[in-house]
Write a protein that holds these residues in place. Structure first.
Motif, PDB file in Angstrom:
ATOM      1  N   LEU A 139       0.820  -1.239  -0.058  1.00 13.05           N
ATOM      2  CA  LEU A 139       0.106  -0.087   0.079  1.00 13.05           C
ATOM      3  C   LEU A 139       0.812   1.321   0.082  1.00 13.05           C
ATOM      4  N   ILE A 140       1.867   1.347   0.882  1.00 16.25           N
ATOM      5  CA  ILE A 140       2.745   2.335   0.854  1.00 16.25           C
ATOM      6  C   ILE A 140       3.645   2.690  -0.472  1.00 16.25           C
ATOM      7  N   MET A 141       4.126   1.582  -1.154  1.00 18.99           N
ATOM      8  CA  MET A 141       4.626   1.704  -2.214  1.00 18.99           C
ATOM      9  C   MET A 141       3.752   2.225  -3.432  1.00 18.99           C
ATOM     10  N   TRP A 142       2.463   1.564  -3.212  1.00 16.89           N
ATOM     11  CA  TRP A 142       1.399   2.137  -4.282  1.00 16.89           C
ATOM     12  C   TRP A 142       1.334   3.692  -4.153  1.00 16.89           C
ATOM     13  N   LEU A 143       0.722   3.934  -2.992  1.00 18.51           N
ATOM     14  CA  LEU A 143       0.833   5.617  -2.671  1.00 18.51           C
ATOM     15  C   LEU A 143       2.058   6.386  -3.373  1.00 18.51           C
ATOM     16  N   ILE A 144       3.187   5.981  -3.045  1.00 21.52           N
ATOM     17  CA  ILE A 144       4.544   6.747  -3.399  1.00 21.52           C
ATOM     18  C   ILE A 144       4.463   6.589  -5.020  1.00 21.52           C
ATOM     19  N   ILE A 145       4.111   5.398  -5.717  1.00 17.19           N
ATOM     20  CA  ILE A 145       4.033   5.530  -7.272  1.00 17.19           C
ATOM     21  C   ILE A 145       3.087   6.449  -7.759  1.00 17.19           C
ATOM     22  N   ARG A 146       2.104   6.265  -7.070  1.00 17.90           N
ATOM     23  CA  ARG A 146       0.798   7.121  -7.402  1.00 17.90           C
ATOM     24  C   ARG A 146       1.243   8.785  -7.546  1.00 17.90           C
ATOM     25  N   VAL A 147       1.786   9.087  -6.214  1.00 16.72           N
ATOM     26  CA  VAL A 147       2.135  10.503  -6.371  1.00 16.72           C
ATOM     27  C   VAL A 147       3.306  10.863  -7.335  1.00 16.72           C
ATOM     28  N   PHE A 148       4.393   9.949  -7.524  1.00 19.77           N
ATOM     29  CA  PHE A 148       5.343  10.178  -8.448  1.00 19.77           C
ATOM     30  C   PHE A 148       4.749  10.307 -10.095  1.00 19.77           C
ATOM     31  N   GLU A 149       3.772   9.432 -10.191  1.00 22.86           N
ATOM     32  CA  GLU A 149       3.103   9.399 -11.485  1.00 22.86           C
ATOM     33  C   GLU A 149       2.429  10.792 -11.964  1.00 22.86           C
ATOM     34  N   THR A 150       1.679  11.369 -10.795  1.00 23.40           N
ATOM     35  CA  THR A 150       1.085  12.603 -11.174  1.00 23.40           C
ATOM     36  C   THR A 150       1.975  13.709 -11.425  1.00 23.40           C
ATOM     37  N   VAL A 151       3.246  13.900 -10.466  1.00 27.51           N
ATOM     38  CA  VAL A 151       4.178  14.869 -10.370  1.00 27.51           C
ATOM     39  C   VAL A 151       4.891  14.461 -11.809  1.00 27.51           C
ATOM     40  N   ASP A 152       5.175  13.341 -12.405  1.00 25.99           N
ATOM     41  CA  ASP A 152       5.674  13.207 -13.476  1.00 25.99           C
ATOM     42  C   ASP A 152       4.825  13.755 -14.586  1.00 25.99           C
ATOM     43  N   GLY A 153       3.485  13.396 -14.594  1.00 24.96           N
ATOM     44  CA  GLY A 153       2.558  13.799 -15.527  1.00 24.96           C
ATOM     45  C   GLY A 153       2.367  15.248 -15.735  1.00 24.96           C
ATOM     46  N   HIS A 154       2.739  16.077 -14.564  1.00 26.06           N
ATOM     47  CA  HIS A 154       2.613  17.535 -14.534  1.00 26.06           C
ATOM     48  C   HIS A 154       3.998  18.095 -14.658  1.00 26.06           C
ATOM     49  N   SER A 155       4.917  17.389 -14.938  1.00 25.27           N
ATOM     50  CA  SER A 155       6.363  18.094 -14.862  1.00 25.27           C
ATOM     51  C   SER A 155       6.660  19.032 -16.131  1.00 25.27           C
ATOM     52  N   GLY A 156       5.895  18.752 -17.214  1.00 27.72           N
ATOM     53  CA  GLY A 156       6.383  19.540 -18.542  1.00 27.72           C
ATOM     54  C   GLY A 156       7.341  18.966 -18.900  1.00 27.72           C
ATOM     55  N   TYR A 157       7.855  18.009 -18.727  1.00 26.93           N
ATOM     56  CA  TYR A 157       9.075  17.357 -19.308  1.00 26.93           C
ATOM     57  C   TYR A 157       8.813  15.843 -19.653  1.00 26.93           C
ATOM     58  N   GLU A 158       9.120  15.544 -21.070  1.00 31.28           N
ATOM     59  CA  GLU A 158       8.775  14.269 -21.711  1.00 31.28           C
ATOM     60  C   GLU A 158      10.179  13.592 -21.176  1.00 31.28           C
ATOM     61  N   PHE A 159      10.047  12.913 -20.003  1.00 29.99           N
ATOM     62  CA  PHE A 159      11.307  12.170 -19.917  1.00 29.99           C
ATOM     63  C   PHE A 159      11.483  10.589 -20.421  1.00 29.99           C
ATOM     64  N   SER A 160      12.110  10.574 -21.633  1.00 33.01           N
ATOM     65  CA  SER A 160      12.274   9.069 -22.239  1.00 33.01           C
ATOM     66  C   SER A 160      12.585   8.097 -21.128  1.00 33.01           C
ATOM     67  N   TRP A 161      13.251   8.288 -20.136  1.00 35.45           N
ATOM     68  CA  TRP A 161      13.670   7.235 -19.205  1.00 35.45           C
ATOM     69  C   TRP A 161      12.553   7.218 -18.039  1.00 35.45           C
ATOM     70  N   SER A 162      11.466   7.932 -17.888  1.00 35.87           N
ATOM     71  CA  SER A 162      10.541   7.630 -16.902  1.00 35.87           C
ATOM     72  C   SER A 162      10.114   6.022 -16.813  1.00 35.87           C
ATOM     73  N   PRO A 163       9.890   5.781 -15.850  1.00 37.29           N
ATOM     74  CA  PRO A 163       9.391   4.117 -15.907  1.00 37.29           C
ATOM     75  C   PRO A 163       8.001   4.183 -16.162  1.00 37.29           C
ATOM     76  N   PHE A 164       7.295   5.092 -16.184  1.00 35.80           N
ATOM     77  CA  PHE A 164       6.020   5.206 -16.492  1.00 35.80           C
ATOM     78  C   PHE A 164       5.760   4.944 -18.114  1.00 35.80           C
ATOM     79  N   ARG A 165       6.815   5.428 -18.733  1.00 39.11           N
ATOM     80  CA  ARG A 165       6.774   5.217 -20.202  1.00 39.11           C
ATOM     81  C   ARG A 165       6.905   3.721 -20.739  1.00 39.11           C
TER      82      ARG A 165
END
Length: 202
Positions: A139-165
């Protein structure tokens, strides 16, 4: 750094306003709204495993994370789309869209009702369905991943190395930036599945 590909006028307006409003709203949501909802939710009687003996395997963690992503994406798509309804948008979701060009720190910038409806509820669907078959560490890992995903999605940068890609049918920072700059379509979070099926994929 925060304002990748923003037009000068938009960037200047956002920079001049500063991030004070963002921090104030996040403090309200995380230190008032979140504890209140968690207190109310504690009466639901759902408990997660917390013993070391049943610590999850890597396979279990990955399967449950993917399940949570699917559940969250489904809930987020529909609730996010609902918040764009013309009768609701001006009062609730418009606050989040004050950032025409999203920046990471504004990813959780939301009206308290939106924080509950579009952030907390979709994120909790998977864990609620899994219940005691989910370990608290997952659960804790899931909450961390969820926050990282929304931060990544709002970053304005298209990181090719993002794990979400690496996820099939995944959205991206460009995908969500289009939603902010055009204020239409691309309602999903992790995936583009529901936008594609419902013809809101822009």
């Amino acid at each position: 750094f925060f304002f990748f590909q923003a037009e000068d006028g938009i960037r200047d307006a956002q920079e001049s306003r500063g991030l004070g409003d963002v921090y104030k709203r996040q403090i309200l949501n995380y230190f008032v709204v979140f504890p209140l909802v968690m207190y109310i939710d504690s009466f639901a009687g759902i408990h997660f495993r917390d013993d070391l003996e049943s610590f999850p395997s890597v396979k279990e963690i990955l399967l449950q994370m993917f399940f949570c992503m699917i559940c969250e994406d489904f809930g987020f798509y529909w609730l996010h789309r609902l918040l764009h309804h013309k009768r609701l948008y001006p009062y609730i979701h418009k606050i989040h869209h004050e950032y025409n060009e999203p920046v990471s720190v504004s990813s959780e910038y939301a009206h308290p009702l939106e924080f509950i409806l579009a952030n907390m509820i979709p994120t909790s669907i998977g864990p609620k369905l899994l219940g005691s078959s989910m370990h608290i560490s997952t659960l804790i890992m899931w909450l961390i991943i969820r926050v990282f995903e929304t931060v990544d999605g709002h970053s304005g940068y298209e990181f090719s190395w993002s794990p979400f890609r690496l996820l099939p049918l995944s959205g991206s920072a460009n995908y969500h930036s289009y939603h902010h700059t055009h204020n239409i379509g691309n309602y999903g979070s992790f995936f583009t599945i529901w936008d594609t099926l419902m013809n809101t994929n822009k």
